[in-house]
Design a protein around this motif. Structure first.
Motif, PDB file in Angstrom:
ATOM      1  N   HIS A  47      21.678 -16.654 -78.805  1.00  0.00           N
ATOM      2  CA  HIS A  47      22.397 -15.542 -79.250  1.00  0.00           C
ATOM      3  C   HIS A  47      21.450 -14.262 -78.602  1.00  0.00           C
ATOM      4  CE1 HIS A  47      23.285 -12.506 -82.433  1.00  0.00           C
ATOM      5  NE2 HIS A  47      24.488 -13.502 -82.831  1.00  0.00           N
ATOM      6  N   SER A  49      26.151 -24.890 -77.169  1.00  0.00           N
ATOM      7  CA  SER A  49      27.038 -23.535 -76.859  1.00  0.00           C
ATOM      8  C   SER A  49      28.519 -23.476 -76.127  1.00  0.00           C
ATOM      9  CB  SER A  49      26.053 -22.513 -76.469  1.00  0.00           C
ATOM     10  OG  SER A  49      25.732 -22.694 -75.136  1.00  0.00           O
ATOM     11  N   ARG A 101      32.162 -15.001 -75.143  1.00  0.00           N
ATOM     12  CA  ARG A 101      31.665 -16.582 -75.215  1.00  0.00           C
ATOM     13  C   ARG A 101      33.044 -17.336 -75.386  1.00  0.00           C
ATOM     14  NH1 ARG A 101      27.673 -19.649 -75.858  1.00  0.00           N
ATOM     15  NH2 ARG A 101      26.314 -17.998 -75.769  1.00  0.00           N
ATOM     16  N   PHE A 161      23.002 -22.753 -79.753  1.00  0.00           N
ATOM     17  CA  PHE A 161      23.733 -21.423 -80.202  1.00  0.00           C
ATOM     18  C   PHE A 161      22.454 -20.460 -80.415  1.00  0.00           C
ATOM     19  CE2 PHE A 161      25.662 -18.602 -82.835  1.00  0.00           C
ATOM     20  CZ  PHE A 161      26.863 -18.312 -82.154  1.00  0.00           C
ATOM     21  N   GLU A 215      28.666  -8.035 -82.616  1.00  0.00           N
ATOM     22  CA  GLU A 215      29.028  -9.651 -82.786  1.00  0.00           C
ATOM     23  C   GLU A 215      30.391  -9.790 -82.239  1.00  0.00           C
ATOM     24  OE1 GLU A 215      26.624 -12.341 -83.989  1.00  0.00           O
ATOM     25  OE2 GLU A 215      25.906 -10.223 -83.049  1.00  0.00           O
ATOM     26  N   LEU A 225      29.626 -10.605 -78.552  1.00  0.00           N
ATOM     27  CA  LEU A 225      29.192 -12.223 -78.434  1.00  0.00           C
ATOM     28  C   LEU A 225      30.592 -13.017 -78.528  1.00  0.00           C
ATOM     29  CD1 LEU A 225      27.040 -14.454 -79.064  1.00  0.00           C
ATOM     30  CD2 LEU A 225      27.703 -14.311 -81.640  1.00  0.00           C
ATOM     31  N   ARG A 245      25.258 -11.593 -88.777  1.00  0.00           N
ATOM     32  CA  ARG A 245      25.254 -12.261 -87.405  1.00  0.00           C
ATOM     33  C   ARG A 245      25.902 -13.439 -87.621  1.00  0.00           C
ATOM     34  NH1 ARG A 245      24.005  -8.330 -83.782  1.00  0.00           N
ATOM     35  NH2 ARG A 245      21.996  -7.139 -84.292  1.00  0.00           N
ATOM     36  N   CYS A 246      26.737 -13.800 -86.354  1.00  0.00           N
ATOM     37  CA  CYS A 246      27.554 -15.073 -86.365  1.00  0.00           C
ATOM     38  C   CYS A 246      26.300 -16.307 -86.194  1.00  0.00           C
ATOM     39  CB  CYS A 246      28.111 -14.795 -85.062  1.00  0.00           C
ATOM     40  SG  CYS A 246      29.157 -16.613 -84.814  1.00  0.00           S
TER      41      CYS A 246
END
Length: 696
Positions: free
Chosen positions: A396, A210, A655, A392, A647, A651, A362-363
């Motif tokens: 999440h 990640s 990130r 990852f 997301e 996220l 979602r990613c």
């Protein structure tokens, strides 16, 4: 289908491409730029690094006949069986132990650095000239050797220890009775050579995918981005003092907003399941809603990320020709041996496809591709890609709460579990709605924000792909420099051995005058020069070990962090593709149907035919059903908007910024320390050579 070539992206990505959500290779986070401009989907062999040649560099000699596996066919490293030198099934355990000492997780599939191989060979106690001869047999001007070349080098060491000539012919003659080399592996796995060029922090052969490069205040045992590999010497210095901690960020509904809530909710993380392999019955129900507020709901979330280690299992499973590669999956917990499970690539694919169906908005990072007849280099690249994917997922905010992820991490027999357990593939947004507060948390200009993020993806993907390619080239050059430094040190050691006797030392002092005894003349000039050459050789060996360590740290930690950043943008590109395809709904058609039905009701009422009330009631029922369906689809629209906002804001935004900051902070800190240690080696050598004589 897996070997069909793909075209390299040119300038921009077409978001209307037809991407299948059921095939990981079509939405994989891999990019041709990450494979040295070779496409991993093509039928060409997997790329291997070739050092640049210069005008002053002689052309490399042709390699020796390739060693083969026990079957006599092509080896797993891509070498074709031309000489049948090695039967790996007949090798003693010392060969595998030596391999694990230099590559504990890849098992040599990605190759072994020449410097690390040289350290193993020197533990045999052979002379420098003999080791240099063996190195030149198995490798010619290459910074890395394959697993089978490494085994061949050990076989030649065993021949030399038995008093036989270390040659290809003798190795072939001992194919069915390979010698057992005597190696002092403790000198490698425990202390290693004396070198001030230890890595600035213990490195990880299985870095966190990640793009997490840990805060340097963390202990190596608590961070899978840093672990002490058995091949490299321990640090001989203290790390620089850590910078002051950044202030904790408070939860905001909009990270672009200047308004901060006064009392943001800080939910706690759900504990990991026990090792009893007993999973809740909710697996058959709808997907998990995850952690509200995403990463921003966790104070210093980057320090609390879960770590998963993915390794290559040495023994392949299956029978005869139907064998497959197996990966070890282990949860890394501080100070705890958690064990692990074995997973096939197809089981990674199952998890990826299931998560895509349950969480299409979602990613989700893509999987590395599959290739028929993959060689060792490709398998190692795929292992790292699987590691990045899995790390990852478990970090999440929503995906990590799905019980299927915990089953994948802990269930010993996943195949049997899948056959006996029903699994719901219900979409996350189906049958759900938003409360009034949740609707207010989604900004009204979300579509504009998404449009900006989508527009910026093309240049970001292009830039990060170039960054990954260039940085890998930079790291490989450092690895090649370490290999050349090791060769130079071996050549100097061979020269010192060859110069141990001189013509001057063989002449009696008083042979001309005829009186006195047979006292021999001492060659003080030659001894002083040899001692100076020894110092130079030791210094170059320190530089070789340091360069090898540093290059491995760059390749296994920093490069993986950069690849994870690239994977993040590729995953969001795929997310937008899925959104365009799966967010469509029949609301417009239903509304038109309702309008026509209402007109029909008016027409029927106007005619006032007998029993027209029954027909009106029937049409009214149809209208109510359609209106309820419209309400369901509209609620789904709201949920999808909320998910996309989550997301993007909770996220992607934290990130993409935090991870790159941590990566380059650690990179700069370690580069500065490494440069200082290189300078220290040269300073010590400069001082040591001050006494090197110029005349006798």
């Amino acid at each position: 289908m897996f070997n069909a070539p793909r075209t390299r992206p040119q300038g921009s990505f077409a978001f209307n491409s037809q991407t299948s959500s059921s095939t990981p290779n079509l939405t994989s986070s891999y990019d041709p730029l990450a494979f040295n401009d070779q496409d991993p989907w093509s039928t060409a062999p997997s790329p291997s690094y070739t050092p640049p040649t210069y005008a002053s560099t002689p052309a490399p000699a042709p390699p020796p006949p390739a060693a083969t596996s026990g079957s006599g066919g092509p080896s797993s490293n891509g070498n074709s069986g031309t000489g049948g030198i090695i039967d790996e099934d007949r090798l003693s355990s010392i060969y595998q132990l030596a391999l694990e000492a230099v590559d504990p997780y890849g098992r040599g599939e990605g190759g072994i650095s020449l410097t690390a191989a040289g350290r193993v060979l020197r533990s045999s106690g052979l002379g420098s000239s003999e080791i240099e001869r063996i190195i030149n047999i198995v490798s010619s001007n290459k910074p890395r050797i394959t697993r089978l070349e490494f085994h061949l080098a050990l076989l030649l060491v065993g021949l030399s220890q038995e008093g036989e000539e270390p040659s290809i012919d003798r190795a072939i003659s001992r194919k069915h009775n390979p010698p057992v080399p005597s190696l002092n592996l403790d000198s490698i796995t425990s202390t290693g050579p004396s070198s001030s060029l230890s890595t600035s922090a213990p490195i990880n052969a299985d870095p966190a995918p990640s793009s997490h490069v840990s805060d340097h205040t963390s202990s190596p045992s608590t961070n899978s981005s840093h672990y002490v590999p058995p091949t490299f010497p321990p640090p001989t210095r203290t790390s620089p003092p850590p910078p002051p901690p950044a202030p904790a960020r408070r939860l905001s509904a909009d990270p672009w907003s200047t308004t901060v809530p006064t009392s943001p909710p800080i939910p706690t993380l759900a504990p990991l399941p026990s090792h009893s392999h007993s999973y809740p019955s909710s697996l058959v129900a709808a997907p998990s809603t995850g952690l509200k507020g995403g990463l921003l709901a966790i104070d210093k979330w980057w320090e609390k990320e879960m770590r998963i280690r993915v390794t290559l299992v040495p023994e392949r499973e299956g029978r005869f020709l139907n064998k497959w590669t197996v990966y070890g999956v282990e949860v890394v917990r501080p100070g705890e041996e958690t064990g692990g499970v074995h997973r096939r690539y197809s089981e990674f694919t199952w998890l990826w496809e299931t998560l895509l169906k349950r969480y299409p908005f979602r990613c989700i990072v893509g999987l590395p591709p599959k290739r028929l007849g993959a060689d060792g280099s490709f398998l190692e690249q795929r292992r790292r890609g699987l590691s990045r994917f899995l790390n990852f997922v478990v970090n999440h905010p929503t995906l990590k709460a799905d019980h299927l992820v915990q089953v994948f991490l802990h269930e010993p027999n996943l195949e049997a579990w899948r056959k006996s357990t029903p699994i719901s593939l219900e979409e996350e947004s189906k049958g759900k709605g938003l409360s009034e507060r949740e609707e207010m948390e989604v900004p009204g200009d979300l579509e504009d924000k998404l449009a900006i993020a989508r527009r910026l993806l093309t240049p970001k993907v292009h830039s990060w792909s170039n960054i990954v390619t260039i940085f890998e080239r930079h790291s490989r050059r450092l690895e090649a420099l370490g290999a050349d430094s090791s060769r130079f040190a071996m050549a100097l050691s061979s020269l010192v051995e060859a110069s141990s006797e001189t013509w001057k030392g063989g002449i009696p002092v008083n042979a001309v005058s005829g009186w006195g005894g047979e006292e021999r003349e001492r060659d003080e000039l030659g001894e002083g020069v040899r001692e100076g050459l020894k110092r130079v050789g030791r210094s170059f060996e320190e530089l070789a070990v340091g360069a090898d360590q540093r290059s491995q740290q760059l390749l296994l930690v920093t490069l993986e962090a950069l690849k994870s950043e690239r994977d993040l943008y590729l995953a969001f590109r795929d997310l937008f593709l899925r959104h365009d395809r799966l967010s469509l709904d029949p609301v417009s058609k239903l509304q038109k149907k309702i309008e026509l039905a209402q007109q029909k009701v008016l027409a029927v009422q106007a005619t006032k035919k007998p029993n027209f009330e029954a027909e009106v009631d029937k049409i009214a029922g149809q209208i109510e059903a359609a209106q309820a369906e419209v309400a369901g689809w509209m609620a789904r629209r709201g949920v999808i908007r909320s998910i996309m906002w989550s997301e993007l804001a909770f996220l992607l935004h934290p990130r993409e910024n935090t991870m790159v900051t941590l990566a380059f902070q650690q990179f700069a800190r370690e580069e500065a320390t490494y440069s200082q240690e290189v300078e220290l080696v040269w300073r010590r050598l400069e001082e040591g050579l001050e006494t090197m004589p110029l005349e006798g």
